[in-house]
Design an enzyme around this catalytic site. Structure first.
Site, PDB file in Angstrom:
ATOM      1  N   TYR A 102     -66.182  39.405 140.430  1.00 34.80           N
ATOM      2  CA  TYR A 102     -65.152  39.936 139.537  1.00 34.80           C
ATOM      3  C   TYR A 102     -63.869  39.148 139.752  1.00 34.80           C
ATOM      4  O   TYR A 102     -63.490  38.865 140.891  1.00 34.80           O
ATOM      5  CB  TYR A 102     -64.878  41.422 139.858  1.00 34.80           C
ATOM      6  CG  TYR A 102     -63.670  41.990 139.161  1.00 34.80           C
ATOM      7  CD1 TYR A 102     -63.815  42.686 137.956  1.00 34.80           C
ATOM      8  CD2 TYR A 102     -62.379  41.838 139.686  1.00 34.80           C
ATOM      9  CE1 TYR A 102     -62.707  43.204 137.295  1.00 34.80           C
ATOM     10  CE2 TYR A 102     -61.273  42.347 139.027  1.00 34.80           C
ATOM     11  CZ  TYR A 102     -61.436  43.031 137.839  1.00 34.80           C
ATOM     12  OH  TYR A 102     -60.340  43.536 137.182  1.00 34.80           O
ATOM     13  N   GLU A 136     -59.770  39.081 132.255  1.00 35.43           N
ATOM     14  CA  GLU A 136     -60.678  39.667 133.235  1.00 35.43           C
ATOM     15  C   GLU A 136     -62.094  39.154 132.976  1.00 35.43           C
ATOM     16  O   GLU A 136     -62.541  39.130 131.830  1.00 35.43           O
ATOM     17  CB  GLU A 136     -60.644  41.191 133.117  1.00 35.43           C
ATOM     18  CG  GLU A 136     -61.549  41.916 134.105  1.00 35.43           C
ATOM     19  CD  GLU A 136     -61.450  43.438 133.961  1.00 35.43           C
ATOM     20  OE1 GLU A 136     -60.736  44.066 134.762  1.00 35.43           O
ATOM     21  OE2 GLU A 136     -62.067  43.989 133.045  1.00 35.43           O
TER      22      GLU A 136
END
Lengths: 292, 383
Positions: free
Chosen positions: B101, B189
């Site tokens: 992530y 993101e």
């Protein structure tokens, strides 16, 4: 006394020659604010209703003694205008311009902190500041304000006017009413204003108007608990606001459980502030808090 | 402006961030043609701006044309949490070894940028943050200094990724940082950013939120805007066309106020006195007669509407302008509900004088915000 601006404040208006700048610059002068200069590189040497126009802020500081600026220019020019003001030597910058890109705000805020640590920026996208009877910079409608001893600090402009009005109706005047704006990177925070009001001998109590989003109100609550001796009456807008269509998880991770109206109200109550349920209660609650 | 995944991937590609080869399809035939040209296996992904696509059956792998036709047919037109799927993204399936992530956003408290990187990417990063915050490597970046190569190295090194992934990740996060800052995004993101079995690091998903305030310097964003407007309810569409800050709600009290703060506060006050708002509508600073007429037009289309509450505190907005707008609105729009109006602040006296001549049981003035809310709710309840 008042905070940030008073009868000795001398204001240069960046954007005085535009239609908005002219309207509010002249309205602020009509209130008694010392509007000593405007700037516009193409119109240096002219004047607006007797207010001299200089090429830039540095000239206005040198020639007209300006110590504060009121920035009311389109968003594409606002970040540069803020830096020009700091470099020109004013100590207090009020920027009402909205829609300044977030990355410009973040860069300007950190540049000021590094290179001009003693220069205060109020805004952007704020209503401005009024110290009733002394100085009005920005959009605050002066007819509802009254000289006195209550400080008001608000993210929202309209709720600042609303609470000023509620206090004045109760006969409670204001020392200063500060709109800090609702943008992502405000130059002046709730805590900055609470600190200044706490230090101002004329201020007897503080109204704080927050809203949903971010964690500034929670941080202010911590500050109130640790440092404020004067009564604080708070109001938070957005209890019933529809949840934003937020994307991604980064925001949620940063704020955790903070950011809701209920959470902010709880934090403020726990810090010893009185929390109003609607703006119309503010006057009564402040009256009681001052007696208490 | 929030981008769809496929737009996010196109956006990333502009900053030289690797994404799987793929494209968008709007019909089943397009899905099959596209899948044939990409080569199997492919992943077919519903393009909706809501989480939980996978669980809802909106992401499927197809190993041949037949499966592509089957899944494409199922996914196109499906509704995921109320979002109808009009488009799918078809890409080459990845052989995933590990899922990571990474994101950049603004930390509003620190007034600096916040980078987050974790070796435990994939489904629920919020849960990771709650249960094992140590698994997310956090970095603050001063916008003035930017993300230097040294800092990027140290940050990635501390995140505990597979050693094979480290160098490529260092390069990727620097590109992602530029996509965040130079690109004028509020958020970038990637979840997951993957290490493939053949040792490549790239973005398998893309969440990008662009800063609307910067649209003026990004003409290339126009291509994104056309698609994103298509979602949402009819009232909101009309409001968007008219440039209004409007959010549709379920109640019966239509609301017009100036400034987001006062508008929110008006909603709260209506609720507090027992009513419920039909909408949130901020006519903003400097609203003139035209804006007010537009606002009345939009609110008037609401089927649940029983009463309209107008709450104005003039600052930038002038009370006389709003009053003129209300009069124009009464004349131009066949209003389906009575108006309760409260005006204070800049030019309020002039504003009230203009309205005085039009007062009736359909146009009612009130003195305070609280009394106006009470009156509006009483009318909504038929009292």
């Amino acid at each position: 006394m008042a905070i940030f601006v008073d009868q000795n404040t001398k204001v240069v208006v960046q954007g005085l020659t535009g239609s908005q700048g002219r309207f509010y610059g002249l309205r602020n002068r009509a209130y008694g604010t010392q509007i000593v200069a405007g700037t516009n590189p193409k119109k240096a040497g002219t004047d607006v209703e007797g207010i001299p126009v200089y090429a830039g802020v540095a000239d206005a500081v040198r020639e007209a003694g300006a110590n504060t600026t009121f920035i009311i220019v389109p968003s594409a020019f606002a970040a540069d205008a803020i830096m020009e003001a700091a470099e020109g030597g004013v100590g207090f910058i009020v920027c009402v311009t909205e829609h300044i890109p977030m990355h410009d705000q973040a860069r300007v805020y950190n540049l000021l902190r590094r290179d001009f640590p003693n220069t205060r920026l109020l805004g952007p996208n704020c209503a401005g500041i009024i110290s009733p009877g002394k100085c009005n910079i920005g959009f605050n409608p002066p007819e509802v304000a009254k000289e006195g001893s209550i400080g008001i600090v608000s993210r929202s402009g309209t709720l600042a006017y609303q609470s000023t009005y509620e206090l004045t109706r109760k006969g409670l005047g204001q020392s200063s009413v500060v709109g800090i704006g609702g943008d992502p990177v405000p130059g002046t925070s709730f805590i900055d204003c609470l600190q200044a009001f706490e230090a101002d001998p004329e201020t007897k109590g503080v109204i704080m108007i927050g809203e949903i989003g971010g964690t500034q109100e929670e941080e202010a609550a911590d500050y109130i608990k640790a440092n404020m001796t004067k009564p604080v009456v708070a109001y938070i807008a957005g209890v019933t606001a529809p949840a934003g269509r937020k994307m991604g998880h980064a925001g949620a991770i940063v704020t955790g459980n903070k950011g809701t109206a209920a959470g902010k109200m709880k934090a403020l109550e726990a810090a010893g502030a009185v929390v109003a349920q609607n703006p119309t209660q503010l006057g009564d609650l402040m009256e009681q808090a001052l007696k208490g | 402006m929030d981008l769809f995944e496929y737009q996010g991937k196109q956006y990333f590609a502009r900053f030289d961030i690797s994404v799987p080869t793929g494209d968008i399809a709007r019909t089943v035939d397009e899905v099959v043609t596209l899948a044939n040209s990409i080569g199997y296996p492919v992943v077919i992904k519903a393009q909706v701006q809501v989480g939980g696509r996978g669980k809802a059956g909106g992401i499927k792998i197809a190993n041949n044309a037949e499966e592509a036709r089957f899944h494409g047919g199922n996914i196109l037109g499906m509704s995921i949490k109320g979002h109808v799927v009009h488009m799918v993204w078809v890409e080459r399936a990845s052989d995933i070894a590990e899922e990571y992530y990474v994101s950049f956003t603004l930390d509003r408290s620190a007034k600096q940028y916040l980078g987050m990187l974790s070796a435990r990417g994939g489904i629920d990063i919020e849960q990771v943050a709650e249960q094992d915050p140590g698994a997310i490597q956090i970095i603050h970046i001063n916008p003035v200094d930017g993300l230097t190569a040294e800092t990027a190295h140290a940050w990635v090194a501390a995140a505990g990724l597979n050693p094979i992934a480290v160098d490529q990740t260092v390069t990727l996060v620097q590109k992602l940082y530029r996509a965040f800052t130079d690109g004028d995004a509020d958020l970038v993101e990637i979840n997951p950013m993957i290490l493939s079995k053949d040792g490549r690091v790239y973005a398998l998903d893309a969440k990008v939120s662009l800063d609307d305030s910067a649209a003026g310097r990004h003409p290339e964003w126009d291509a994104f805007g056309v698609v994103t407007v298509a979602a949402g309810d009819e009232r909101e569409k009309l409001a968007k066309e008219k440039g209004l800050q409007y959010i549709g709600l379920d109640g019966s009290v239509g609301i017009i106020a100036n400034g987001a703060g006062l508008a929110m506060s008006t909603l709260d006050t209506v609720k507090q006195v027992g009513g419920s708002a039909a909408n949130f509508l901020d006519i903003g600073g400097g609203a003139n007669a035209e804006v007010v007429t537009n606002a009345l037009t939009v609110i008037n289309t609401d089927p649940n509407l029983k009463v309209i509450l107008i709450n104005i505190f003039g600052g930038i907005t002038r009370g006389d302008e709003v009053a003129r707008g209300i009069v124009e609105g009464i004349n131009n729009v066949q209003l389906r509900a009575p108006l309760v109006i409260r005006i204070d602040g800049t030019s309020a006296v002039e504003g009230r004088a203009i309205l005085k001549q039009h007062e009736s049981d359909q146009v009612i003035s009130e003195e305070t915000m609280l009394s106006a809310a009470r009156r509006a709710v009483a009318i909504a309840e038929g009292k």
